[in-house]
Design a protein around this motif. Structure first.
Motif, short mmCIF file in Angstrom:
data_model
loop_
_atom_site.label_atom_id
_atom_site.label_comp_id
_atom_site.label_asym_id
_atom_site.label_seq_id
_atom_site.Cartn_x
_atom_site.Cartn_y
_atom_site.Cartn_z
N GLU A 46 83.77 -28.96 25.34
CA GLU A 46 84.97 -29.78 25.18
C GLU A 46 85.03 -30.95 26.16
N LEU A 47 84.74 -30.71 27.43
CA LEU A 47 85.02 -31.72 28.44
C LEU A 47 83.84 -32.18 29.30
N HIS A 48 82.76 -31.44 29.32
CA HIS A 48 81.69 -31.76 30.27
C HIS A 48 80.84 -32.94 29.88
N GLY A 49 80.23 -33.52 30.91
CA GLY A 49 79.24 -34.56 30.71
C GLY A 49 77.91 -33.92 30.37
N ALA A 50 76.87 -34.73 30.36
CA ALA A 50 75.53 -34.26 29.98
C ALA A 50 74.80 -33.65 31.17
N ARG A 84 85.20 -33.92 45.14
CA ARG A 84 86.30 -34.21 44.21
C ARG A 84 87.25 -35.25 44.81
N LYS A 85 87.65 -35.02 46.05
CA LYS A 85 88.56 -35.94 46.73
C LYS A 85 87.91 -37.31 46.90
N GLN A 86 86.64 -37.34 47.28
CA GLN A 86 85.96 -38.62 47.49
C GLN A 86 85.83 -39.41 46.19
N PRO A 99 87.17 -34.78 33.28
CA PRO A 99 86.93 -36.09 32.63
C PRO A 99 86.59 -37.20 33.64
N LEU A 100 87.19 -37.15 34.82
CA LEU A 100 86.88 -38.14 35.85
C LEU A 100 85.44 -37.97 36.32
N LEU A 101 85.03 -36.72 36.54
CA LEU A 101 83.64 -36.45 36.93
C LEU A 101 82.70 -36.88 35.81
N CYS A 102 83.08 -36.66 34.59
CA CYS A 102 82.27 -37.06 33.44
C CYS A 102 82.05 -38.57 33.44
N ASP A 103 83.08 -39.34 33.67
CA ASP A 103 82.95 -40.80 33.73
C ASP A 103 82.08 -41.23 34.90
N PHE A 104 82.28 -40.61 36.06
CA PHE A 104 81.50 -40.89 37.27
C PHE A 104 80.01 -40.65 36.98
N TYR A 105 79.72 -39.50 36.41
CA TYR A 105 78.34 -39.13 36.09
C TYR A 105 77.74 -40.10 35.07
N ALA A 106 78.49 -40.41 34.03
CA ALA A 106 77.99 -41.30 32.98
C ALA A 106 77.65 -42.68 33.53
N GLU A 107 78.48 -43.19 34.43
CA GLU A 107 78.21 -44.50 35.01
C GLU A 107 76.97 -44.49 35.89
N LEU A 108 76.77 -43.40 36.63
CA LEU A 108 75.63 -43.31 37.54
C LEU A 108 74.33 -42.98 36.82
N VAL A 109 74.39 -42.06 35.89
CA VAL A 109 73.17 -41.53 35.29
C VAL A 109 72.94 -42.09 33.89
N GLY A 110 74.00 -42.21 33.11
CA GLY A 110 73.83 -42.65 31.73
C GLY A 110 73.72 -44.15 31.58
#
Length: 156
Positions: A85-89, A130-132, A46-57
């Motif tokens: 269930e959990l992935h971004g686009a 992931r850590k970054q 979910p954290l990666l999903c939010d990160f991706y959505a902010e950058l790409v979406g």
């Protein structure tokens, strides 16, 4: 990304096929090694999903970034369930593509989740994505873009 995923077809969360070369051209690419049955993967996704959505979406123009999921699930059904269930686009290497195992070996993946961030050439920027993301949030992306030498005018 021609060196790493050239000639491969990737799949979206909705089941559409895309050519890797076209989808990944001139982008920072993060290979996401994870599994739905892995608690740390379920925690980080979910954290990666939010990160991706902010950058790409949400960003205009979208950031030069793409995630490619490399499943460590036990079956294609588990992989699809986790993606839906959990992935971004983002994109995924198909479960039945044996190249998944080659990538795990090439990037020394022994535990999941692991986010390996690559230059367009396939060279590693960091294997600690992931850590970054956890520690720096969106700020880490600018470092990745600078290391990758793509779209130097991105100011996310």
């Amino acid at each position: 990304m021609v060196d790493v995923l050239g000639g491969r077809r990737l799949v979206t969360r909705d089941g559409a096929w895309v050519e890797a070369e076209a989808a990944l051209q001139n982008k920072v690419v993060a290979l996401y090694f994870a599994a739905g049955r892995c608690a740390p993967s379920r925690d980080f996704t979910p954290l990666l999903c939010d990160f991706y959505a902010e950058l790409v979406g949400a960003a205009r123009p979208p950031a030069p970034f793409e995630v490619v999921f490399v499943s460590a699930d036990g079956s294609a059904r588990e992989m699809w369930a986790f993606m839906r269930e959990l992935h971004g686009a983002w994109l995924a290497l198909p479960f039945h593509d044996p190249y998944r195992h080659e990538l795990r070996t090439r990037y020394h993946i022994t535990v999941t989740p692991r986010l390996v961030v690559l230059k367009p050439s396939g060279e590693i920027i960091t294997d600690k994505g992931r850590k970054q993301i956890r520690e720096q949030g969106l700020a880490c992306f600018q470092n990745w873009v600078e290391a990758a030498d793509v779209f130097q005018n991105f100011s996310g």
